[in-house]
Design a protein around this motif. Structure first.
Motif, PDB file in Angstrom:
ATOM      1  N   ILE A 104       0.854  -1.186   0.000  1.00 52.24           N
ATOM      2  CA  ILE A 104       0.000   0.000   0.000  1.00 52.24           C
ATOM      3  C   ILE A 104       0.888   1.233   0.000  1.00 52.24           C
ATOM      4  O   ILE A 104       1.800   1.353   0.820  1.00 52.24           O
ATOM      5  N   ILE A 105       0.650   2.113  -0.947  1.00 52.70           N
ATOM      6  CA  ILE A 105       1.338   3.405  -1.023  1.00 52.70           C
ATOM      7  C   ILE A 105       0.265   4.460  -0.774  1.00 52.70           C
ATOM      8  O   ILE A 105      -0.747   4.489  -1.471  1.00 52.70           O
ATOM      9  N   GLU A 106       0.517   5.297   0.216  1.00 55.32           N
ATOM     10  CA  GLU A 106      -0.449   6.342   0.543  1.00 55.32           C
ATOM     11  C   GLU A 106       0.254   7.697   0.514  1.00 55.32           C
ATOM     12  O   GLU A 106       1.303   7.872   1.142  1.00 55.32           O
ATOM     13  N   PHE A 114       4.533   3.752   3.026  1.00 58.60           N
ATOM     14  CA  PHE A 114       4.678   2.459   2.359  1.00 58.60           C
ATOM     15  C   PHE A 114       4.345   1.398   3.389  1.00 58.60           C
ATOM     16  O   PHE A 114       4.862   1.413   4.507  1.00 58.60           O
ATOM     17  N   LYS A 115       3.476   0.483   2.997  1.00 57.57           N
ATOM     18  CA  LYS A 115       3.052  -0.556   3.922  1.00 57.57           C
ATOM     19  C   LYS A 115       2.958  -1.878   3.178  1.00 57.57           C
ATOM     20  O   LYS A 115       2.419  -1.937   2.072  1.00 57.57           O
ATOM     21  N   PHE A 121       6.318   2.157   6.744  1.00 54.30           N
ATOM     22  CA  PHE A 121       7.174   3.333   6.812  1.00 54.30           C
ATOM     23  C   PHE A 121       6.399   4.575   6.409  1.00 54.30           C
ATOM     24  O   PHE A 121       5.617   4.531   5.475  1.00 54.30           O
ATOM     25  N   LEU A 122       6.677   5.657   7.097  1.00 52.37           N
ATOM     26  CA  LEU A 122       6.145   6.955   6.699  1.00 52.37           C
ATOM     27  C   LEU A 122       7.326   7.887   6.494  1.00 52.37           C
ATOM     28  O   LEU A 122       8.148   8.069   7.391  1.00 52.37           O
ATOM     29  N   ASN A 147      16.560   7.475   5.547  1.00 49.68           N
ATOM     30  CA  ASN A 147      15.159   7.228   5.231  1.00 49.68           C
ATOM     31  C   ASN A 147      15.065   6.251   4.065  1.00 49.68           C
ATOM     32  O   ASN A 147      15.993   6.115   3.284  1.00 49.68           O
ATOM     33  N   ILE A 148      13.925   5.638   3.930  1.00 51.28           N
ATOM     34  CA  ILE A 148      13.702   4.666   2.864  1.00 51.28           C
ATOM     35  C   ILE A 148      13.384   5.388   1.552  1.00 51.28           C
ATOM     36  O   ILE A 148      12.780   6.450   1.555  1.00 51.28           O
ATOM     37  N   VAL A 149      13.823   4.802   0.442  1.00 46.59           N
ATOM     38  CA  VAL A 149      13.447   5.296  -0.878  1.00 46.59           C
ATOM     39  C   VAL A 149      12.169   4.553  -1.259  1.00 46.59           C
ATOM     40  O   VAL A 149      12.186   3.358  -1.501  1.00 46.59           O
TER      41      VAL A 149
END
Length: 178
Positions: A104-106, A114-115, A121-122, A147-149
């Motif tokens: 899931i991308i919100e 990203f979930k 991750f937010l 942080n995550i890409v």
């Protein structure tokens, strides 16, 4: 805007995403830089190294100088390293393609979430340097690598652009498609 993705993206998407991860600093410095396929990029580099090594052996035969053998040896070590990187990249791409879990991308006022089954991750908007839209991938480039890409296949480009527009962050987007 919320996207639920239950099918893995195409191989080209993962290939481009790995290129972005590998050349993070270069892309962060210039978000307009053309993104390539990592495996094709490495393959070309490997072929050029093989040609260079062959030239060094030919030069050694012609000039009888050990320097050419040393250069060929160093290049052979580089060749082995890049072959290892290429094999690893192909292995990671296969793992990504075989991952059938739902993601899931919100995109909201807070940032990009990203979930999946294992992670949640937010990345806040203050931590996002740019959003790079490539031929096969869309990558949210963070200010620093702690942080995550977050990335998504470019087949969702219209939805992502709409979501970015809703939160007034279109100034972060760089569309590098053909």
């Amino acid at each position: 805007m919320k996207l639920e993705i239950s099918t893995p993206g195409p191989r080209e998407y993962y290939d481009e995403m790995l290129y972005v991860l590998s050349y993070y600093k270069k892309i962060k410095k210039n978000p307009r830089v053309k993104v390539h396929s990592l495996t094709k990029y490495l393959s070309v580099f490997i072929v050029l190294l093989i040609i260079y090594i062959a030239i060094m052996f030919i030069a050694n035969k012609a000039f009888h100088d050990l320097l050419f053998i040393y250069l060929a040896g160093i290049s052979s070590i580089l060749l082995a390293y890049y072959i290892f990187v290429l094999l690893n990249a192909n292995k990671r791409i296969k793992e990504y393609i075989n991952n059938t879990g739902t993601k899931i991308i919100e995109i909201n006022d807070e940032g990009v979430r990203f979930k999946d089954d294992k992670r949640d991750f937010l990345t806040n908007w203050s931590s996002i340097h740019s959003i790079v839209i490539n031929n096969y991938s869309i990558c949210f480039i963070p200010e620093d690598m702690s942080n995550i890409v977050v990335s998504i296949s470019s087949e969702y480009a219209n939805e992502v652009l709409k979501g970015i527009k809703e939160v007034n962050k279109e100034d972060l987007a760089y569309d590098n498609r053909k």
